[in-house]
Scaffold this motif. Structure first.
Motif, PDB file in Angstrom:
ATOM      1  N   ARG A  27     -15.596  -6.412 -20.521  1.00 29.77           N
ATOM      2  CA  ARG A  27     -16.222  -5.186 -20.511  1.00 29.77           C
ATOM      3  C   ARG A  27     -15.440  -3.782 -19.882  1.00 29.77           C
ATOM      4  O   ARG A  27     -15.430  -2.969 -20.346  1.00 29.77           O
ATOM      5  N   ARG A  30     -12.196  -2.992 -20.801  1.00 25.53           N
ATOM      6  CA  ARG A  30     -12.224  -2.114 -22.175  1.00 25.53           C
ATOM      7  C   ARG A  30     -12.502  -0.923 -21.845  1.00 25.53           C
ATOM      8  O   ARG A  30     -11.968   0.278 -22.417  1.00 25.53           O
ATOM      9  N   ARG A  33      -9.617   1.078 -20.588  1.00 21.06           N
ATOM     10  CA  ARG A  33      -8.638   1.422 -21.697  1.00 21.06           C
ATOM     11  C   ARG A  33      -9.040   2.486 -22.267  1.00 21.06           C
ATOM     12  O   ARG A  33      -8.349   3.420 -22.781  1.00 21.06           O
ATOM     13  N   GLN A  40      -5.573  -0.741 -27.855  1.00 22.09           N
ATOM     14  CA  GLN A  40      -5.161  -2.281 -27.329  1.00 22.09           C
ATOM     15  C   GLN A  40      -3.651  -2.464 -27.366  1.00 22.09           C
ATOM     16  O   GLN A  40      -3.043  -2.765 -26.582  1.00 22.09           O
ATOM     17  N   LYS A  55      -7.132  -8.319 -26.858  1.00 22.94           N
ATOM     18  CA  LYS A  55      -8.416  -8.726 -27.438  1.00 22.94           C
ATOM     19  C   LYS A  55      -9.066  -9.971 -26.832  1.00 22.94           C
ATOM     20  O   LYS A  55     -10.215  -9.732 -26.823  1.00 22.94           O
ATOM     21  N   GLU A  58     -11.005  -8.930 -23.509  1.00 28.09           N
ATOM     22  CA  GLU A  58     -11.789  -7.724 -23.624  1.00 28.09           C
ATOM     23  C   GLU A  58     -13.270  -8.586 -24.373  1.00 28.09           C
ATOM     24  O   GLU A  58     -14.175  -8.082 -24.400  1.00 28.09           O
TER      25      GLU A  58
END
Length: 130
Positions: A27, A30, A33, A40, A55, A58
């Motif tokens: 979390r 993510r 980012r 991604q 992926k 995350e």
């Protein structure tokens, strides 16, 4: 009068359980980012990992420590990660004193040496079956 434990208790954030920890790491990565306005694929390219790895982390699933380190470095977290390792949360004052002894200039070099916390005696070793 306040006690030392009053200050220590407020400073430390409770560590999430092993069930929650990977989800929390994913979390936070993510959110960072997204704050950078990276897709991604952008982070994957900068970190030198696959989009599937981004992926996976995350989602809170397991990835290799090497890939996690690559992602942290791509997000400019390398120095923060090293700083965290320089100032660990010690379980006791004795552990902190031992750490200071090991990291002092005059302390022993641990490179290439095995470190044991307790001496192993003959009575502690398991018996061999014939």
């Amino acid at each position: 009068m306040k006690q030392l434990s009053d200050f220590i208790g407020k400073r430390r954030v409770k560590t999430p359980s092993m069930d929650i920890f990977p989800m929390e790491v994913g979390r936070r990565l993510r959110l960072q980012r997204i704050a950078f306005r990276w897709r991604q694929s952008d982070l994957a390219l900068r970190a030198g990992v696959s989009v599937q790895t981004i992926k996976t982390v995350e989602k809170g699933e397991a990835i290799s420590s090497w890939n996690l380190l690559r992602i942290l470095l791509a997000l400019n977290q390398g120095s923060d990660f090293l700083k965290m390792l320089e100032a660990p949360n010690f379980p006791s004052l004795k552990a902190h004193e031992h750490y200071l002894q090991l990291t002092s200039v005059k302390g022993p070099s641990l490179l290439g040496r095995r470190v044991r916390t307790k001496a192993v005696t003959a009575t502690q070793t398991p018996e061999k079956k014939a």
